[in-house]
Design an enzyme around this catalytic site. Structure first.
Site, PDB file in Angstrom:
ATOM      1  N   ASP A 113       0.823  -1.238  -0.051  1.00  0.00           N
ATOM      2  CA  ASP A 113      -0.164   0.067  -0.014  1.00  0.00           C
ATOM      3  C   ASP A 113       0.931   1.493  -0.081  1.00  0.00           C
ATOM      4  O   ASP A 113       1.812   1.416   0.252  1.00  0.00           O
ATOM      5  CB  ASP A 113      -0.992  -0.473   1.119  1.00  0.00           C
ATOM      6  CG  ASP A 113      -1.654  -0.922   1.103  1.00  0.00           C
ATOM      7  OD1 ASP A 113      -2.260  -2.532   0.691  1.00  0.00           O
ATOM      8  OD2 ASP A 113      -2.293  -1.052   2.817  1.00  0.00           O
TER       9      ASP A 113
HETATM   10  N1  URA Z   1      -1.066  -5.462   3.975  1.00  0.00           N
HETATM   11  C1  URA Z   1      -2.069  -4.716   3.873  1.00  0.00           C
HETATM   12  O1  URA Z   1      -2.975  -4.431   4.880  1.00  0.00           O
HETATM   13  N2  URA Z   1      -1.127  -3.983   3.104  1.00  0.00           N
HETATM   14  C2  URA Z   1       0.026  -3.615   2.656  1.00  0.00           C
HETATM   15  O2  URA Z   1       0.316  -3.471   1.695  1.00  0.00           O
HETATM   16  C3  URA Z   1       0.250  -5.529   1.855  1.00  0.00           C
HETATM   17  C4  URA Z   1      -0.030  -6.589   3.333  1.00  0.00           C
END
Ligand code: URA
Length: 246
Positions: A113
């Site tokens: 993310d």
């Molecule tokens: N889990 C999440 O919530 N975000 C990420 O970027 C990776 C794993």
């Protein structure tokens, strides 16, 4: 798995190949295909549902092969504030801004993310990427998590056995309490799936919230001393550990 199953597994629609390569969403992939920016074996293909066989077909986007003869495997220490796709419609910085000097087109293996930092592999080996992201292969990914609230042991137990998310229950996870304070809990969580925003949603399922998320390990591979925002090629021993035969 039979030979027929294996052969079927290698078939993907063109739209999925483009989005899986990390270039963008499936909607973006469809619009690029319709805009005649995608070629298969040298010919423009305008049908997003065209079947692609990874073993045989060569896919190009804007004239750049998605997979080239020289295989590259890059490790990036992604900072927060960068998105993991090729182009962002909103013009935000992308991981491609950090790897402009790689010299080959590589695609992220899975996503992190915008607000997640840490280990991200990028490669032009689409079969390797497929193997690493296929949930059936259960590749473990470890995250350091700073979560809201002092989480009781009962919540950690639920995270370990599996919590119910909108897209189904999570698989068992390894959860280690690193440290607690009055307001926060620091955990190390290892999951073997890679669903969208999975760790964040898991913490929401136990009435908490992720404040900081860093991926520190994929399989046996750690971030080591790589500076934030920096990249390097993976070494032969590391690739072997990830199942790549050189
Ligand atoms: N889990 C999440 O919530 N975000 C990420 O970027 C990776 C794993």
């Amino acid at each position: 798995m039979t030979k027929v199953d294996t052969a079927l597994n290698q078939l993907k629609t063109l739209e999925r190949v483009i989005s899986k390569a990390g270039l963008g969403s499936r909607t973006q992939a469809r619009s690029w295909i319709h805009a005649r920016r995608v070629k298969v074996n040298g010919k423009v293909v305008e049908n997003p549902d065209h079947w692609i066989d990874f073993q045989r077909d060569r896919v190009e986007f804007d004239g750049m092969p998605l997979e080239s003869k020289e295989k590259r495997y890059i490790l990036l220490n992604k900072p927060t504030g960068y998105i993991t796709t090729f182009k962002d419609p909103d013009g935000r910085p992308t991981v491609y801004d950090l790897i402009a000097d790689v010299g080959t087109f590589v695609s992220p293996v899975g996503r992190l993310d915008l607000d997640t930092s840490g280990l991200l592999i990028l490669t032009n080996d689409t079969q390797f990427a497929e193997r690493m992201t296929n949930p059936e292969h259960h590749v473990p990914k470890t995250y350091l998590v700073k979560a809201v609230g002092p989480l009781p042991e009962e919540s950690l137990g639920r995270l370990r056995t599996g919590v119910e998310l909108s897209d189904g229950p999570t698989r068992p996870a390894k959860v280690v309490r690193v440290r607690d304070s009055e307001k926060y809990t620091h955990l190390e969580i290892t999951i073997t799936e890679g669903r969208n925003r999975q760790v964040r949603r898991m913490l929401e399922a136990v009435e908490s919230k992720v404040l900081k998320l860093v991926r520190v390990r994929i399989g046996g591979l750690g971030i080591g001393g790589l500076g934030i925002g920096k990249w390097r090629d993976l070494e032969a021993g590391e690739l072997k550990g990830l199942g790549v035969e050189l």
